[in-house]
Design a protein around this motif. Structure first.
Motif, mmCIF file in Angstrom:
data_model
loop_
_atom_site.group_PDB
_atom_site.id
_atom_site.type_symbol
_atom_site.label_atom_id
_atom_site.label_comp_id
_atom_site.label_asym_id
_atom_site.label_seq_id
_atom_site.Cartn_x
_atom_site.Cartn_y
_atom_site.Cartn_z
ATOM 1 N N GLY A 185 -55.041 -6.021 43.794
ATOM 2 C CA GLY A 185 -53.643 -6.158 44.172
ATOM 3 C C GLY A 185 -52.988 -4.884 44.652
ATOM 4 N N ASN A 186 -53.769 -3.840 44.908
ATOM 5 C CA ASN A 186 -53.187 -2.588 45.371
ATOM 6 C C ASN A 186 -52.802 -2.708 46.843
ATOM 7 O OD1 ASN A 186 -53.644 -1.324 42.888
ATOM 8 N ND2 ASN A 186 -55.765 -0.881 43.448
ATOM 9 N N PRO A 187 -51.555 -2.400 47.208
ATOM 10 C CA PRO A 187 -51.116 -2.568 48.597
ATOM 11 C C PRO A 187 -51.649 -1.507 49.548
ATOM 12 C CG PRO A 187 -49.347 -1.634 47.288
ATOM 13 C CD PRO A 187 -50.460 -1.935 46.336
ATOM 14 N N ILE A 188 -52.222 -0.439 49.021
ATOM 15 C CA ILE A 188 -52.812 0.623 49.846
ATOM 16 C C ILE A 188 -54.308 0.653 49.568
ATOM 17 C CG2 ILE A 188 -52.824 3.080 50.392
ATOM 18 C CD1 ILE A 188 -49.961 3.200 49.274
ATOM 19 N N VAL A 189 -55.112 0.468 50.600
ATOM 20 C CA VAL A 189 -56.571 0.414 50.445
ATOM 21 C C VAL A 189 -57.197 1.500 51.297
ATOM 22 C CG1 VAL A 189 -58.649 -0.981 50.728
ATOM 23 C CG2 VAL A 189 -56.523 -2.070 49.999
ATOM 24 N N LEU A 190 -58.046 2.320 50.680
ATOM 25 C CA LEU A 190 -58.771 3.378 51.379
ATOM 26 C C LEU A 190 -60.232 2.956 51.557
ATOM 27 C CD1 LEU A 190 -57.461 6.475 49.373
ATOM 28 C CD2 LEU A 190 -56.404 5.348 51.326
ATOM 29 N N TYR A 191 -60.764 3.160 52.740
ATOM 30 C CA TYR A 191 -62.173 2.869 53.033
ATOM 31 C C TYR A 191 -62.875 4.192 53.300
ATOM 32 C CZ TYR A 191 -60.652 -1.990 53.819
ATOM 33 O OH TYR A 191 -60.132 -3.249 53.684
ATOM 34 N N ASP A 192 -63.869 4.508 52.489
ATOM 35 C CA ASP A 192 -64.590 5.769 52.623
ATOM 36 C C ASP A 192 -65.890 5.542 53.385
ATOM 37 O OD1 ASP A 192 -65.539 8.334 52.399
ATOM 38 O OD2 ASP A 192 -66.080 8.177 50.280
ATOM 39 N N GLU A 193 -65.922 5.989 54.654
ATOM 40 C CA GLU A 193 -67.115 5.858 55.505
ATOM 41 C C GLU A 193 -67.731 4.458 55.397
ATOM 42 O OE1 GLU A 193 -68.010 7.957 57.639
ATOM 43 O OE2 GLU A 193 -67.450 9.984 57.028
ATOM 44 N N PRO A 194 -66.993 3.406 55.752
ATOM 45 C CA PRO A 194 -67.492 2.042 55.522
ATOM 46 C C PRO A 194 -68.697 1.664 56.365
ATOM 47 C CG PRO A 194 -65.482 1.993 56.826
ATOM 48 C CD PRO A 194 -65.661 3.415 56.380
ATOM 49 N N THR A 195 -68.970 2.384 57.459
ATOM 50 C CA THR A 195 -70.126 2.046 58.301
ATOM 51 C C THR A 195 -71.266 3.040 58.136
ATOM 52 O OG1 THR A 195 -69.201 3.306 60.159
ATOM 53 C CG2 THR A 195 -68.627 0.973 60.021
ATOM 54 N N SER A 196 -71.187 3.893 57.124
ATOM 55 C CA SER A 196 -72.221 4.914 56.921
ATOM 56 C C SER A 196 -73.570 4.248 56.653
ATOM 57 C CB SER A 196 -71.847 5.816 55.750
ATOM 58 O OG SER A 196 -72.869 6.736 55.477
ATOM 59 N N GLY A 197 -74.601 4.697 57.364
ATOM 60 C CA GLY A 197 -75.950 4.184 57.149
ATOM 61 C C GLY A 197 -76.226 2.841 57.788
ATOM 62 N N LEU A 198 -75.272 2.284 58.550
ATOM 63 C CA LEU A 198 -75.458 0.986 59.187
ATOM 64 C C LEU A 198 -75.741 1.169 60.673
ATOM 65 C CD1 LEU A 198 -72.499 -1.004 57.572
ATOM 66 C CD2 LEU A 198 -74.865 -0.877 56.788
ATOM 67 N N ASP A 199 -76.508 0.234 61.241
ATOM 68 C CA ASP A 199 -76.710 0.272 62.688
ATOM 69 C C ASP A 199 -75.444 -0.210 63.387
ATOM 70 O OD1 ASP A 199 -76.692 -2.555 62.584
ATOM 71 O OD2 ASP A 199 -78.868 -2.603 62.289
ATOM 72 N N HIS A 200 -75.449 -0.161 64.722
ATOM 73 C CA HIS A 200 -74.225 -0.460 65.462
ATOM 74 C C HIS A 200 -73.767 -1.895 65.226
ATOM 75 C CE1 HIS A 200 -71.210 -0.204 68.598
ATOM 76 N NE2 HIS A 200 -71.698 -1.316 69.144
ATOM 77 N N ALA A 201 -74.713 -2.834 65.189
ATOM 78 C CA ALA A 201 -74.345 -4.245 65.004
ATOM 79 C C ALA A 201 -73.715 -4.471 63.636
ATOM 80 C CB ALA A 201 -75.570 -5.133 65.190
ATOM 81 N N ALA A 202 -74.357 -3.930 62.598
ATOM 82 C CA ALA A 202 -73.813 -4.096 61.248
ATOM 83 C C ALA A 202 -72.482 -3.368 61.096
ATOM 84 C CB ALA A 202 -74.816 -3.590 60.208
ATOM 85 N N GLY A 203 -72.374 -2.174 61.720
ATOM 86 C CA GLY A 203 -71.112 -1.440 61.669
ATOM 87 C C GLY A 203 -69.985 -2.200 62.332
ATOM 88 N N SER A 204 -70.287 -2.877 63.453
ATOM 89 C CA SER A 204 -69.262 -3.670 64.139
ATOM 90 C C SER A 204 -68.792 -4.832 63.278
ATOM 91 C CB SER A 204 -69.825 -4.184 65.466
ATOM 92 O OG SER A 204 -70.156 -3.115 66.324
ATOM 93 N N GLN A 205 -69.722 -5.429 62.518
ATOM 94 C CA GLN A 205 -69.335 -6.519 61.620
ATOM 95 C C GLN A 205 -68.402 -6.017 60.522
ATOM 96 O OE1 GLN A 205 -72.996 -8.208 60.185
ATOM 97 N NE2 GLN A 205 -73.491 -9.213 62.134
ATOM 98 N N VAL A 206 -68.680 -4.820 59.991
ATOM 99 C CA VAL A 206 -67.813 -4.243 58.959
ATOM 100 C C VAL A 206 -66.435 -3.955 59.543
ATOM 101 C CG1 VAL A 206 -67.445 -2.238 57.476
ATOM 102 C CG2 VAL A 206 -69.703 -3.297 57.591
#
Length: 511
Positions: free
Chosen positions: A154-175
């Motif tokens: 329920g936190n209104p502020i969400v931080l994403y830390d390197e969410p596509t790290s280690g993923l290929d381009h296709a998987a990163g695009s899905q994220v």
């Protein structure tokens, strides 16, 4: 969220200087080269900076009153001992503020609307399988579970830390698409910290460049990747520590570190009763953590460990005492009853407790340091804080309780095994002597009730010290797997020395 005259430094290195920045509702992407300090900024925004650590901040981070910050960690920071459903339920049931919609708490039937949303609904929305163990989920499933858990808090502020790290381009695009869809559905402020500008800049409502050269956060035109490429520069190596310090300065630094370490140990010791005081705001989750702690400190291997040690103790004391008795043919008939009493007394009051607590210090101390160290290294301790779950109440308290309960039982198991094998060994060597003779003389030491209190007291003191040492070593900052190994080694050394000192000091009063 806003930064006003905000500065960040790590040791002697300045990362940001007098920065003013605003994070409005929507997606803000903070880009920067690897090593620029983006993750340090994220820790500052999430209020995860250790006051005794190397990160120092100045200025102000302003939020709406009551707003909390959730974090989707780079390595997910999921609690593997819980199922995916329990990971989300933990976040829901530890909520500290209602969900915010359009700047106001969403309310339904007198309760915050998002609180009524079930963990199943979150997992269904993010397409996370319910019946697969958390540790068996794929990388993408763990990513979605981490997002579901953070949103469920329920936190209104969400931080994403390197969410596509280690993923290929296709998987990163899905994220990236998942983050964008999540933002559209639930609103609030989403801040993405990344160096993957090609994948995440296109979904941004605002792009900020973390520039370590100018020590600033510069706003760039959204959706213009060329502008990011032109400004993105590799971070220069920091050579501030290359010069050799004078010998006297080295000595001063060593003394300072020793003094600081001693102060921290003293402070942690004084604070330990408060950390482990049995105060449980959520009894169900305390029970779940306690069950996990019991498995950790008293799993099957601990009992096998103790029983085998007891069998060795029983054989050695009963076999070698009589086998190598001087002039055995003459002295054994005269001394047998007293020797049996001495063996029983030594096994119960001295040898058994020492052997048991040393083995607990080595086996269980290492297990605790490893468990807490892995949670520190994997970000689970930080994740628990962002969810409103106190690591001290959930880990230190439950592990301490498990240790106090199981240590006397493990000591008893060792003594029982020693007694049984001692009886077998004696009767194998002296088949003509009646059973009750051995039992009577060997067990005479148990007739003194105060003996039990001394044994239990040594066990309780040892268990408390072992837990404190192991938890403190595991909780310290971990930057690599090698640091976890070092904390385990230090735990075994310090805990074993502590146990020996306890038995020595207690023996001065006991005997």
């Amino acid at each position: 969220m806003r930064l006003e005259k905000f500065s960040v430094s790590v040791g002697p290195r300045k990362l940001l200087a007098d920065v003013d920045a605003e994070f409005p509702p929507g997606i803000t992407v903070i880009v920067g080269a690897s090593g620029a300090g983006k993750s340090v900024l994220l820790r500052c925004l999430a209020d995860l900076v250790d006051p005794d650590g190397p990160i120092h901040t100045e200025g102000t981070i302003k939020k709406q009153p009551g707003d909390q910050v959730g974090v989707v960690f780079q390595d997910f920071a999921l609690l593997d001992e819980f199922t995916p459903l329990e990971n989300v339920r933990l976040a829901i049931e530890h909520r500290r503020s209602p969900a915010v919609a359009n700047g106001k708490p969403a309310v339904a039937n007198g309760k915050p609307a998002e609180t009524q949303r079930s963990a199943n609904a979150w997992l269904d929305e993010l397409r996370v399988p319910i019946r697969v163990p958390t540790s068996k989920l794929s990388g993408g499933q763990k990513q979605r579970l981490a997002i579901a858990r953070t949103l469920a808090s329920g936190n209104p502020i969400v931080l994403y830390d390197e969410p596509t790290s280690g993923l290929d381009h296709a998987a990163g695009s899905q994220v990236a698409e998942l983050i964008q869809q999540t933002q559209r559905r639930h609103g609030g402020v989403s801040i993405v910290v990344t160096h993957d500008y090609t994948t995440l800049v296109p979904i941004a409502d605002q792009v900020l460049l973390f520039d370590p050269e100018t020590q600033s956060l510069d706003k760039l035109p959204s959706h213009e990747i060329d502008a990011v490429v032109q400004r993105l520069r590799p971070t220069r190596a920091d050579n501030t520590g290359d010069a050799k310090a004078p010998v006297h300065q080295f000595a001063i630094d060593v003394v300072d570190r020793l003094t600081l370490a001693s102060g921290r140990v003293l402070f942690a010791t004084l604070l330990w009763p408060w950390r482990t005081f049995p105060w449980v705001p959520y009894s169900k989750w305390s029970l779940r953590f306690t069950v996990h702690a019991l498995r950790l400190v008293a799993g099957p291997s601990a009992w096998i460990y103790m029983i085998l040690a007891g069998m060795i103790l029983g054989f050695v004391t009963n076999y070698f005492t009589f086998e190598f008795l001087p002039y055995r043919a003459y002295t054994q008939p005269l001394l047998m009853d007293d020797l049996l009493t001495s063996i029983g007394f030594a096994s119960f009051r001295i040898l058994g407790p020492i052997l048991a607590t040393i083995l607990i210090a080595a086996r269980t101390g290492a297990a605790i340091a490893s468990e807490v160290g892995m949670k520190r290294y994997g970000g689970q301790l930080d994740a628990m804080r962002t969810l409103g779950v106190s690591p001290d109440r959930s880990l230190a308290m439950t592990i301490q309780f498990a240790m106090l309960v199981t240590t006397p039982l493990l000591m008893l198991a060792l003594y029982a095994a020693a007694t049984w094998v001692g009886w077998l060994t004696f009767h194998e060597r002296h088949p003509d002597i009646a059973t009750h003779y051995w039992s009577y003389h060997y067990g005479r030491a148990l007739g003194d009730a105060t003996g039990w209190w001394w044994v239990v007291g040594k066990g309780v003191i040892s268990a408390t010290g072992i837990t404190m040492i192991a938890y403190h070593q595991g909780k310290q900052e971990k930057s690599s797997a090698a640091a976890i190994s070092q904390s385990i080694t230090r735990t075994i050394l310090y805990a074993t020395l502590f146990v020996l000192v306890v038995h020595f000091v207690v023996a001065l009063f006991e005997f």
